[in-house]
Design an enzyme around this catalytic site. Structure first.
Site, short mmCIF file in Angstrom:
data_model
loop_
_atom_site.label_atom_id
_atom_site.label_comp_id
_atom_site.label_asym_id
_atom_site.label_seq_id
_atom_site.Cartn_x
_atom_site.Cartn_y
_atom_site.Cartn_z
N ASP A 82 5.63 4.82 -9.74
CA ASP A 82 4.94 5.99 -10.03
C ASP A 82 5.32 6.71 -11.18
OD1 ASP A 82 2.86 7.91 -8.85
OD2 ASP A 82 4.08 9.39 -8.61
N ARG A 106 0.07 8.51 3.86
CA ARG A 106 1.17 7.92 2.81
C ARG A 106 2.12 7.32 3.82
NH1 ARG A 106 0.58 8.48 -3.01
NH2 ARG A 106 -1.47 9.41 -3.16
N HIS A 115 3.30 9.04 -15.83
CA HIS A 115 2.96 8.71 -14.67
C HIS A 115 2.70 7.06 -14.64
CE1 HIS A 115 -0.32 9.42 -11.32
NE2 HIS A 115 0.84 9.22 -10.87
N LYS A 157 6.21 15.10 -8.81
CA LYS A 157 5.19 15.55 -9.82
C LYS A 157 5.73 16.56 -10.50
CE LYS A 157 3.04 11.89 -9.23
NZ LYS A 157 2.05 11.30 -8.28
N SER A 194 -3.83 8.42 -9.81
CA SER A 194 -3.46 8.57 -8.51
C SER A 194 -4.25 7.56 -7.76
CB SER A 194 -3.63 9.91 -8.03
OG SER A 194 -2.64 10.77 -8.71
N ARG A 196 -2.67 16.75 -3.19
CA ARG A 196 -2.46 17.93 -4.11
C ARG A 196 -3.70 18.49 -4.46
NH1 ARG A 196 -2.59 15.56 -8.43
NH2 ARG A 196 -3.01 13.35 -7.92
N CYS A 208 -4.89 4.67 -7.98
CA CYS A 208 -5.66 3.31 -8.76
C CYS A 208 -4.76 2.08 -9.00
CB CYS A 208 -6.02 3.94 -10.17
SG CYS A 208 -7.24 5.38 -9.86
N TYR A 268 2.35 19.34 2.05
CA TYR A 268 1.90 17.99 1.60
C TYR A 268 2.62 17.37 0.18
CZ TYR A 268 -0.19 14.24 -0.83
OH TYR A 268 -0.48 12.94 -1.62
P1 GTP Z 1 -0.50 7.13 -6.18
O1 GTP Z 1 0.72 6.83 -5.45
O2 GTP Z 1 -1.38 8.02 -5.89
O3 GTP Z 1 -0.18 7.48 -7.57
O4 GTP Z 1 -1.57 5.66 -6.36
P2 GTP Z 1 -1.13 4.36 -6.96
O5 GTP Z 1 -1.57 4.16 -8.20
O6 GTP Z 1 0.18 3.79 -6.68
O7 GTP Z 1 -2.36 3.23 -6.06
P3 GTP Z 1 -2.09 2.21 -5.10
O8 GTP Z 1 -1.37 0.86 -5.62
O9 GTP Z 1 -1.34 2.85 -3.87
O10 GTP Z 1 -3.48 2.00 -4.75
C1 GTP Z 1 -4.52 2.85 -4.14
C2 GTP Z 1 -5.67 2.02 -3.74
O11 GTP Z 1 -6.22 1.00 -4.64
C3 GTP Z 1 -5.30 1.25 -2.48
O12 GTP Z 1 -6.45 1.44 -1.57
C4 GTP Z 1 -5.46 -0.03 -2.92
O13 GTP Z 1 -5.91 -0.97 -1.95
C5 GTP Z 1 -6.57 0.06 -4.01
N1 GTP Z 1 -6.19 -1.27 -5.23
C6 GTP Z 1 -4.94 -1.25 -5.71
N2 GTP Z 1 -4.87 -2.41 -6.64
C7 GTP Z 1 -5.96 -2.83 -6.49
C8 GTP Z 1 -7.12 -4.07 -7.12
O14 GTP Z 1 -6.34 -4.72 -8.15
N3 GTP Z 1 -8.08 -4.12 -7.06
C9 GTP Z 1 -8.93 -3.30 -6.04
N4 GTP Z 1 -10.27 -3.56 -5.84
N5 GTP Z 1 -8.39 -2.44 -5.36
C10 GTP Z 1 -7.08 -2.04 -5.65
C1 SPV Z 2 -0.28 10.91 -6.91
O1 SPV Z 2 -1.01 11.74 -6.21
O2 SPV Z 2 -0.48 10.50 -8.01
C2 SPV Z 2 0.89 10.41 -5.86
C3 SPV Z 2 0.90 11.09 -4.73
O3 SPV Z 2 1.89 9.69 -6.40
S1 SPV Z 2 1.69 12.73 -4.77
O4 SPV Z 2 3.20 12.80 -4.84
O5 SPV Z 2 1.03 13.56 -3.82
O6 SPV Z 2 1.42 13.43 -6.21
MN MN Z 3 1.19 8.96 -8.16
#
Ligand code: GTP
Ligand code: SPV
Ligand code: MN
Length: 593
Positions: free
Chosen positions: A278, A377, A227, A207, A249, A70, A251, A198
C-alpha cells in the site's frame, strides 16, 4: 512505565486534560497486554472471537453502519496559508480547526480509557524510521495498530528525548457523521481524528501519517511518500528486480503485490516476493538508484474478491492473527465469509450490519444485498504472508527498476505503455484517472482524475507535488523507468478483456525486459506500447495475439476527449502546475494530432 521523553509526557497530559479519560494505559507491545485487551473487547462485544481451530488468533469486528470507508469530504489539511494545502485538499485554518475540534474532544473520553500507542513507521531505530504516538479510546484501534505498525516500549526508547514525533489524537466520541473530522496539521506534526472507527480514518500511522504528513515531510527533506505497492520478481538465476506500483484504492495493489506467477513462469523458476502492498517511502540511494521501503508492518486489505484463485497468498495471510472488519459471520462454523470467497455462502449467517443474512436474496448487481460490505477488510500481519520478501526487514528497502501507474479504465488506457522519460512519466502519473470504488464514501464507478493514486493523500498543494516529482527525477542518476497499466479494459458487454491477477505477471515481465533494454516497442502518441507478440500469452485460454493487439491499441478519439478533462483538472489544481507538465500536455496534444 517510566516515560523519559518530556515532550511525549507533556503532550499526553495535555490531551488527557482535554479529553478527560478515566484512565490512561500505555501500550508496551507485549502479547500479555494485547491478550488482555482482546478479552475486554470480547466482553463488551466490540470484537467476536472466531473459531480458534480454524482461524487461530482471529477476530471479527463490525463498525457503525455509517462508518465504513474513508471520508474524503471530511478530511482536511490545516496549513497556515490556504494555498499550501492547495485546491484539491479541503482546508481549514489550523487555529480555527483546533478550536472547533477541541469542543468535540472536550470530555469525550469520560468513562473511557485513553490508550497511548508509541509506534514506528519503518524498522525501529533505523535511519529511515519515523515515530508517532497515537492516543485513542478504541481497543479496536490499538489491536489494529499492533498489527499494522511496530509498537511498544522499544519505540519510546528509540525516540529518546526527541520532540519530532507525530502526535495523533483519535476519539470515537459518538461516531457522529455530522461531526466526523480527519484533520492534519503538517506544520505541527499533528493529526486529529474524531467520530469515526473505520481503518483509514483512525489507524493514524497509515494514510494520515505515512502518506499525508510524510508526503509533506518528503517534499521538505527530498524524498517521497507514495501510495505504492513494492514487489520483487526473482529470476531463475536468483537475481531479483523490484517494481513499485501506484493504483488508487481498491484497484489491485494487494493483489499485484502478492501475485502467484502463472505456470509458464513458475515452472522456469520465477518467483514474486511482496515487500509492501500500500505505501512506499522512496529515497535516492548512494548508488544513484531510487530505493523503496515499506513503512508498515501488516496489510489492511480488501476482503471481497479475495479467494484461493485470485489471491491465495492474501487468503493464507489471513488464516491466523487477523482482525476481520465488516465481513459475514458464519454462525455454524464461527468463521467469516465474503462475496467472492467461494460459492458456498453460509446458510446461518449475520451480515456486516449485524443482521440475519439470507444469502438466497443476494443479487450480484445490488450491493445492498451483500453480506459483507464492499469495503470490508482484513488486518493481517506481514510475517504471516507466504510470499513476504526477505528484504521486508531491510531498513534500507530495495532498489527500484520500474514505477508503474495504473487505474480502472473501461476504455482509453491500454493494457500497458511506457513513458518516454522521467518527466513524461511524471506527467503520465499526473493525468492518471480511475473509476471510483467503495474504499471512499461517495459514488462508485465514476471516472475521476487521481494523480499518482495520491489525490486523497497529498498533504500539500497538488501542483507543488507535481513539481516535487519533476525535481526528484533530476536527483536520481539511475532513475526507474515509468509505465502505466490498466487491467480493467472491458468489451462491449462490460466484461474485463484481460484475465488479470496472476497473469498480470506477463505484463510485468515486458516492463522489466524494457528496463533492461531487452525488448523492442512501438512508439505511439502516448508512449511505447508492446508489440503483441512480446506479451507472453502461453497457457492463456481466451487470450490471442489479436486480444493483445486490441488491448494495446490507442483509441485516439477517446484520448482527445480525455485531453479536455485533463486540462480542466490542471485548471482545478491551479497556478502551481509546473511548466514542465503543461509542456508535456501540449506535446501530447500535438502528437495526437
Ligand atoms: P486498497 O487497500 O484500498 O489500497 O486497495 P488495493 O489497491 O490494494 O486493491 P486490491 O488488491 O485489494 O483489489 C481491489 C479489488 O480489485 C478486488 O476486488 C480485486 O478482486 C480486484 N482486482 C485486483 N486485481 C485485479 C485484476 O488484475 N483484474 C481484475 N479484474 N480485478 C482485480
Ligand atoms: C485505501 O483506501 O487506499 C486503503 C484503505 O488502503 S484505508 O486504510 O482505509 O485508506
Ligand atoms: Mn490503499
Amino acid at each position: 512505565m517510566e516515560i523519559k521523553n518530556t515532550y511525549v509526557r507533556n503532550w499526553v497530559e495535555e490531551m488527557a486534560l482535554l479529553t478527560r479519560p478515566d484512565q490512561i494505559v500505555w501500550i508496551d507491545g507485549s502479547e500479555t497486554q494485547a491478550e488482555e485487551l482482546r478479552k475486554q473487547a470480547i466482553a463488551t462485544g466490540e470484537m467476536i472471537k472466531l473459531n480458534q481451530d480454524k482461524l487461530p488468533g482471529c477476530y471479527l469486528h463490525r463498525t457503525a453502519v455509517n462508518d465504513v470507508a474513508r471520508v474524503e469530504g471530511r478530511t482536511f489539511i490545516c496549513t497556515t496559508n490556504k494555498e499550501d494545502a492547495g485546491n484539491i485538499n479541503n482546508w481549514m485554518d489550523p487555529y480555527e480547526c483546533y478550536h472547533k475540534l477541541s469542543k468535540l474532544y472536550r470530555g469525550s473520553m469520560k468513562g473511557r480509557t485513553m490508550y497511548v500507542i508509541p509506534y514506528s513507521m519503518g524498522i525501529v531505530g533505523s535511519d529511515f524510521a519515523k515515530y508517532g504516538i497515537e492516543l485513542t479510546d478504541s481497543i479496536y484501534v490499538v489491536l489494529n495498530m499492533l498489527i499494522m505498525t511496530r509498537v511498544g516500549t522499544e519505540v519510546l526508547e528509540a525516540m529518546g528525548n526527541d520532540a519530532g514525533f507525530i502526535k495523533g489524537l483519535h476519539a470515537k466520541a459518538d461516531i457522529d457523521e455530522e461531526n466526523r473530522y480527519i484533520c492534519h496539521f503538517p506544520q505541527d506534526n499533528t493529526i486529529w481524528s474524531i467520530n469515526s472507527g473505520y481503518g483509514g480514518n483512525v489507524l493514524l500511522g497509515k494514510k494520515c501519517f505515512a502518506l499525508r504528513i510524510a508526503s509533506y515531510l518528503g517534499r521538505k527533506e527530498g524524498w517521497m511518500a507514495e501510495h505504492m505497492l513494492i514487489l520483487g520478481v526473482e529470476y531463475p538465476n536468483g537475481e531479483t528486480k523490484y517494481i513499485c506500483a501506484a493504483f488508487p484504492s481498491a484497484c489491485g495493489k494487494t493483489n499485484l503485490a502478492m501475485l502467484i506467477p502463472p505456470t509458464v513462469y513458475a515452472e522456469k523458476g520465477y518467483k514474486v516476493w511482496c515487500v509492501g502492498d500500500d505505501i512506499a517511502w522512496l529515497r535516492v540511494g548512494e548508488d544513484g538508484r531510487l530505493w523503496a521501503m515499506n513503512p508498515e508492518n501488516g496489510f489492511f486489505g480488501v476482503a471481497p474478491g479475495t479467494n484461493e484463485k485470485s489471491n491465495p497468498n492474501a487468503l493464507h495471510t489471513t488464516m491466523k492473527d487477523t482482525i476481520f472488519t465488516n465481513v459475514v459471520h458464519d454462525l455454524d462454523n464461527n468463521t467469516v465469509w465474503w462475496e467472492g470467497l467461494d460459492n458456498n455462502p453460509p446458510a446461518n449467517a449475520i451480515d456486516w450490519k449485524g443482521n440475519k443474512w439470507d444469502y438466497t436474496k443476494y443479487d450480484k448487481k445490488d450491493k445492498s444485498t451483500c453480506g459483507a460490505h464492499p469495503n470490508s477488510r482484513f488486518t493481517a500481519k506481514a510475517v504471516n504472508c507466504p510470499c513476504l520478501s526477505a528484504e521486508f526487514e531491510n531498513a534500507n528497502g530495495v532498489p527500484v527498476s520500474a514505477i508503474v501507474f495504473g487505474g480502472r479504465r473501461a476504455k482509453t488506457a491500454p493494457l500497458v505503455y511506457q513513458s518516454f522519460n522521467w518527466q513524461h512519466g511524471a506527467f503520465v502519473g499526473s493525468i492518471m484517472a480511475s473509476e471510483t470504488t467503495a474504499a471512499a464514501a461517495g459514488a462508485v464507478g465514476v471516472v475521476r482524475r487521481d494523480p499518482m493514486a495520491m489525490r486523497p493523500f497529498v498533504g500539500y498543494d497538488m501542483g507543488d507535488y507535481f513539481q516535487h516529482w519533476i525535481d526528484m527525477g533530476k536527483k536520481i542518476p539511475n532513475a526507474p523507468k515509468i509505465f502505466h497499466v490498466n487491467w480493467f479494459r472491458t468489451d462491449d458487454e462490460g466484461h474485463f478483456i484481460w484475465p488479470g491477477f496472476g497473469d498480470n505477471m506477463r505484463v510485468l515481465m515486458w516492463i522489466l525486459a524494457r528496463c533492461e533494454g531487452k525488448v523492442d516497442a512501438v512508439e505511439t502518441a502516448i508512449g511505447f506500447v508492446p508489440k503483441a507478440e512480446d506479451i507472453n500469452i502461453e497457457g492463456l485460454e481466451d487470450v490471442t495475439l489479436d486480444t493483445i493487439r486490441e488491448l494495446v491499441s490507442i483509441d485516439t478519439a477517446s484520448w482527445k476527449e480525455d485531453l479536455a478533462n485533463i486540462k480542466e483538472f490542471y485548471t482545478l489544481v491551479g497556478d502551481r502546475v509546473p511548466a514542465e507538465m503543461k509542456e508535456e500536455l501540449a506535446a501530447l496534444e500535438k502528437r495526437l494530432g
